[in-house]
Design an enzyme around this catalytic site. Structure first.
Site, short mmCIF file in Angstrom:
data_model
loop_
_atom_site.label_atom_id
_atom_site.label_comp_id
_atom_site.label_asym_id
_atom_site.label_seq_id
_atom_site.Cartn_x
_atom_site.Cartn_y
_atom_site.Cartn_z
N ASP A 7 11.24 9.31 -5.15
CA ASP A 7 10.46 8.07 -5.11
C ASP A 7 10.67 7.37 -6.46
O ASP A 7 10.02 7.71 -7.45
CB ASP A 7 8.98 8.38 -4.88
CG ASP A 7 8.13 7.12 -4.83
OD1 ASP A 7 8.60 6.10 -4.30
OD2 ASP A 7 6.99 7.16 -5.32
N GLU A 67 13.57 6.71 -1.36
CA GLU A 67 12.81 5.63 -0.75
C GLU A 67 13.34 4.29 -1.24
O GLU A 67 13.58 4.12 -2.44
CB GLU A 67 11.32 5.76 -1.07
CG GLU A 67 10.49 4.73 -0.32
CD GLU A 67 9.00 4.98 -0.44
OE1 GLU A 67 8.32 4.95 0.59
OE2 GLU A 67 8.52 5.21 -1.57
N ASP A 139 3.15 10.15 -6.99
CA ASP A 139 4.60 9.92 -6.98
C ASP A 139 5.34 11.12 -6.38
O ASP A 139 6.27 10.95 -5.59
CB ASP A 139 5.10 9.63 -8.40
CG ASP A 139 4.46 8.39 -8.98
OD1 ASP A 139 4.64 7.30 -8.40
OD2 ASP A 139 3.76 8.50 -10.01
#
Length: 168
Positions: A7, A67, A139
């Site tokens: 991420d 992502e 996160d």
């Protein structure tokens, strides 16, 4: 197969490693690679690159899933996030990992069943799907969700490929 979800973020890049054992998922490790907001951009990007390289060396994933970024209202913030995302993709590629990218709605849909899920819903499902209490910040939890998404999609693609190969 060991997968890592990533991420991207300039201040905190989340990472989460899972193992796929048939149709079962097993939590391995998670965390963040952080950069100091007081440092120059180039130094921060280097810290992300070096930190991710260490994560890849320690946990030895076979593939990475990242992502995709959401564009913010603030163009400068979006640009900085884009730099961080580029470093994440580069670090994974330099580590020899195949990289797959997923949009946030696809990740949420894979983990919760809906692309409109809230962060707390995603976090709860990550804990359910990994079969234990995963203690992770937001996160790292998001990164685990990306890894779970990849496990589902990669497994489905493999089963379809095997079925097509076996068809007369």
């Amino acid at each position: 197969m060991r997968l890592i979800g990533l991420d991207p973020g300039l201040r905190h890049t989340g990472w989460g490693v899972i193992e796929v054992l048939g149709t079962r998922l097993r939590f391995v490790a998670c965390g963040t690679v952080d950069s100091d907001a007081g440092d120059a951009l180039a130094v921060r990007l280097a810290a992300l690159y070096d930190g991710l390289g260490e994560v890849f060396r320690v946990w030895l994933p076979a593939a990475a899933a990242v992502e995709e970024t959401v564009v913010n209202r603030n163009p400068l913030s979006s640009l900085k996030l884009g730099h961080a995302r580029g470093v994440v993709l580069l670090a994974a590629a330099h580590a020899g990992l195949p990289v797959t990218e997923y949009g946030a709605k696809r990740v949420k849909r894979s983990v919760t069943g809906t692309g409109a899920a809230q962060k707390d819903q995603v976090a709860a499902m990550v804990r359910v799907l990994l079969g234990q209490q995963v203690e992770a910040g937001p996160d790292a939890t998001d990164a685990l969700a990306v890894a779970i998404c990849h496990a589902h999609h990669h497994g489905t693609a493999q089963r379809i490929g095997a079925a097509l190969a076996a068809a007369p």
